[in-house]
Enzyme design. Structure first.
Site, PDB file in Angstrom:
ATOM      1  N   LYS A   1      39.360  40.251  42.574  1.00 57.19           N
ATOM      2  CA  LYS A   1      37.943  40.644  42.590  1.00 57.19           C
ATOM      3  C   LYS A   1      37.739  42.080  42.087  1.00 57.19           C
ATOM      4  O   LYS A   1      36.741  42.378  41.425  1.00 57.19           O
ATOM      5  CB  LYS A   1      37.343  40.458  43.988  1.00 57.19           C
TER       6      LYS A   1
ATOM      7  N   ASN B   1      43.995  49.927  41.710  1.00 58.95           N
ATOM      8  CA  ASN B   1      44.208  48.478  41.820  1.00 58.95           C
ATOM      9  C   ASN B   1      44.319  47.831  40.442  1.00 58.95           C
ATOM     10  O   ASN B   1      45.162  46.961  40.220  1.00 58.95           O
ATOM     11  CB  ASN B   1      43.060  47.830  42.602  1.00 58.95           C
TER      12      ASN B   1
ATOM     13  N   GLY C   1      56.346  36.741  38.339  1.00 61.37           N
ATOM     14  CA  GLY C   1      56.030  35.706  39.311  1.00 61.37           C
ATOM     15  C   GLY C   1      54.902  34.800  38.848  1.00 61.37           C
ATOM     16  O   GLY C   1      54.622  34.702  37.648  1.00 61.37           O
TER      17      GLY C   1
ATOM     18  N   LEU D   1      56.812  45.366  39.535  1.00 60.09           N
ATOM     19  CA  LEU D   1      57.456  44.901  38.303  1.00 60.09           C
ATOM     20  C   LEU D   1      58.198  43.602  38.575  1.00 60.09           C
ATOM     21  O   LEU D   1      59.260  43.375  38.029  1.00 60.09           O
ATOM     22  CB  LEU D   1      58.448  45.949  37.794  1.00 60.09           C
TER      23      LEU D   1
ATOM     24  N   CYS E   1      42.185  41.397  46.942  1.00 58.07           N
ATOM     25  CA  CYS E   1      41.752  42.611  46.237  1.00 58.07           C
ATOM     26  C   CYS E   1      41.879  42.545  44.721  1.00 58.07           C
ATOM     27  O   CYS E   1      40.883  42.695  44.017  1.00 58.07           O
ATOM     28  CB  CYS E   1      42.526  43.813  46.765  1.00 58.07           C
TER      29      CYS E   1
END
Ligand code: NAD
Length: 438
Positions: free
Chosen positions: A265, A210, A255, A252, A262
């Site tokens: 945190k 993540n 934005g 990629l 997820c």
């Protein structure tokens, strides 16, 4: 066939429960929220997730999937107990593990034969050992422990669960690996890679994955911001970078900054753990800082477009969920935007195909609309915050008839910039300078 309970029936627990039932097991999904369980028993699905309704229906009808609030009974009847409760951000950036330890306590009080306690929730490295010790103190019955982090993405959760890139199993006993492999037998037959590791390694794999994806997003956002300064186009840059097999085109997309339940945190929890262990993660700290700045940068872009003030101005927000195909608004970039506009005296009309209801709980003063056209009507500024497919076709001619002033910020780069510029709009997006095609 195994008897399985899933404790925590949220985005992960519900999808995993339905998916594991689809693998042929007998599954009970348990939650403390009676209202949620009642809804599910009535055939209503409490979240929006493509394909989930059908998956649940199929497995309820076959008798393999049940819903309950009776946690003790579910534990006693199960051979494998998945913990899938929330692990939100707690104090000082650490994960709040109170729900995890509360469930572990209940499990320890109800062990009545060999069972595997399997943590699916994302928990900091070392938590598995703590759970194991907590349960061992309470019972002298033998039990197994497995860390089985979940990698599904909201918006494509059903597909991700049924056809995962890999399954990670962290355990310390051969029998526990064997039992868990039985749970995932259909995937095993499909030759899905099943990674066997230690408990700590499994826990780390989830955070490392993540955090890496979050860093990738922050990296391309920084490149995008620089593109704006040097007249380069981040679309072409990202596309060409992504064609390099070492890089891959995924994650990629420049934005408004990453959100969701997820990445924010989990990056914080990993960085905090690293700090506590004296092993500072500078790259990750930088990615988190960039993300905060990116959300603010979008607010500044909009403010500039509408004349340096939001006071008394009606702004249309299109997209409130943190990504398309979900109703989840946790840490959505739309939250930062809405706070700023309202805080500075602006008005908001908003539309999201699935997330209006959730957003309304947080921002009751916004006007919620049933279509993007209604939201845009009489606005002096329009911001696209989520790349729902229905927004991709929005064109300047439609907007000219609806908006009071022609100011558009496309934070997802889904509109045709040149069309808007040629039509006389004040237009901005991320990582591409305005160039009217000749
Ligand atoms: P969620 O908030 O949607 O669901 C958690 C559920 O647990 C809620 O329904 C809540 O009522 C229930 N719960 C809380 N305490 C309980 C208790 N003591 N007993 C029974 N039920 C209880 O959370 P989520 O998004 O499904 O995430 C769950 C875990 O999975 C988290 O650790 C998260 O980081 C991880 N994860 C989430 C995703 C995702 O995309 N959402 C993906 C991978 C991993």
């Amino acid at each position: 066939m195994k008897r399985i309970s899933i404790i925590g029936t949220g985005y992960v627990g519900l999808v995993s429960g339905a998916g594991i039932a689809d693998f042929g097991h007998q599954v009970t999904c348990v939650d403390i929220l009676e209202e949620k369980i009642e809804k599910l028993k009535d055939g209503k699905i409490p979240i929006y997730e493509p394909g989930l309704k059908e998956l649940i229906k199929r497995n309820v009808q076959s008798g393999r999937l049940k819903f309950s609030t009776k946690i003790s009974k579910a534990i006693k009847n199960s051979e494998v107990i998945f913990i899938a409760v929330g692990t939100p951000e707690g104090k000082n950036g650490n994960a709040d593990l109170s729900a995890i330890f509360s469930v572990a306590q209940t499990i320890s009080e109800n062990i009545n034969g060999y069972k595997i306690i399997c943590t699916k929730s994302t928990v900091p490295i070392g938590t598995g050992e703590k759970i194991f010790k907590q349960v061992s103190k309470q019972t002298n019955k033998p039990f197994g422990y497995c860390s089985n982090p979940e990698f599904l993405r909201e918006g494509s959760a059903v597909k991700d669960f049924l056809w995962p890139d890999r399954v990670v199993l962290g355990a310390s006993q051969k029998t526990d690996f064997e039992i868990m492999e039985d749970v995932y037998r259909p995937l095993y037959i499909n030759e899905t890679p099943i990674i066997h590791t230690s408990i700590e390694t499994a826990e780390m794999i989830k955070y490392a994955s993540n955090a890496f994806l979050a860093m990738k997003i922050s990296y391309i956002n920084e490149i995008a911001n620089l593109c704006e300064e040097v007249n380069a186009d981040v679309h072409s840059v990202a596309r060409a970078m992504g064609l390099d097999g070492r890089i891959s085109p995924k994650f990629l997309h420049a934005g408004p900054g990453f959100g969701g339940s997820c990445f924010p945190k989990d990056t914080k929890a990993l960085a905090t753990l690293a700090e506590e262990k004296g092993s500072t993660m500078h790259t990750l700290n930088g990615a988190m800082e960039t993300n905060e700045q990116q959300k603010k940068r979008m607010v500044e872009k909009l403010k500039y477009l509408v004349g340096d003030s939001f006071k008394g101005k009606k702004i249309a927000l299109l997209g409130l969920a943190f990504k398309p195909e979900t109703d989840d608004i946790r840490e959505s970039p739309a939250i930062t935007m809405a706070h700023k506009i309202l805080g500075e005296g602006g008005q908001i009309s908003a539309y999201d195909p699935e997330a209006n209801e959730n957003f309304e709980k947080m921002f009751p003063d916004i006007i919620y609309c049933k279509s993007w056209k209604n939201a845009v009507l009489d606005s002096v500024g329009l911001v696209i915050l989520t790349e729902w497919n229905e927004f991709r076709g929005i064109g300047p001619n439609q907007l000219k008839k609806l908006m009071k002033s022609l100011n558009v910020l496309d934070t997802r780069n889904i509109l045709n910039m040149n069309d808007f510029l040629k039509a006389g709009f004040n237009f901005d997006n991320v990582g591409r300078k305005y160039k009217v095609a000749r």
